[in-house]
Motif scaffolding. Structure first.
Motif: not given
Length: 139
Positions: A19-27, A39-43, A59-66
Motif C-alpha cells: 500500500l502507499p502508506a508506510t507499513a511497519l511491524r511491531g515498531d 500502518l503498524i502491524l502488531r502480532d 485451529h486458531y483464530q489469531h487476532r492481529a492488529e493494524i
C-alpha cells in the motif's frame, strides 16, 4: 524454519507494505507520520485454539492488529482512503497465498489524537482475525 504463524504474519505485513502508506511491524509510533499514512502491524494474540484429534491439529483464530494513522489538514479523507485500501488488499486474497484458511478484518473505531503544536492525528486499531491450523501450539 519459520512457523506457520510467523509465515502468516510476514505475509500480512508484505500485503500491507504494498500500500502507499508506510507499513511497519511491531515498531513504536515514529515522530513523523508519512504523508500517505502509517500502518503498524502488531502480532496480537493467537488465543485458545480448538483442538481436533486424529490427526492432532490446533485451529486458531489469531487476532492481529493494524494501527492505521494519518495526519494532515484533510485527514478524514486520507483516513477513509487508507482504510478502504487495507480492505481492498485483504479482500484480494483472503488466504494470504494459501498460508491461512481465512483473513477477516473487523471494522475500525477511529479516534482523533491531538498533538501539541501540530495537526491532530486520526488513528484506528483494526483487528484482523487470522484463521489457521497448526500441528502444535509452538509449531
Amino acid at each position: 524454519m519459520p512457523t506457520p504463524r510467523e509465515n502468516i504474519l510476514t505475509a500480512l505485513h508484505v500485503r500491507l507494505s504494498e500500500l502507499p502508506a508506510t507499513a511497519l511491524r511491531g515498531d513504536v509510533l515514529p515522530e513523523r507520520v508519512p504523508a500517505a499514512g502509517l500502518l503498524i502491524l502488531r502480532d496480537g494474540e493467537p488465543g485458545e485454539p480448538e483442538v481436533t484429534l486424529s490427526p492432532l491439529r490446533y485451529h486458531y483464530q489469531h487476532r492481529a492488529e493494524i494501527e492505521a494513522v494519518v495526519q494532515g489538514p484533510d485527514r478524514d479523507a486520507a483516513f477513509d482512503t487508507l482504510i478502504a485500501a487495507i480492505g481492498t488488499a485483504l479482500n484480494a486474497d483472503r488466504t494470504l497465498g494459501g498460508l491461512c484458511d481465512w483473513v477477516e478484518p473487523e471494522a475500525p473505531a477511529s479516534v482523533d489524537l491531538p498533538i501539541e503544536g501540530a495537526v491532530a492525528l486520526k488513528a484506528a486499531l483494526i483487528t484482523v482475525v487470522l484463521h489457521y491450523t497448526t500441528t502444535g501450539p509452538l509449531a
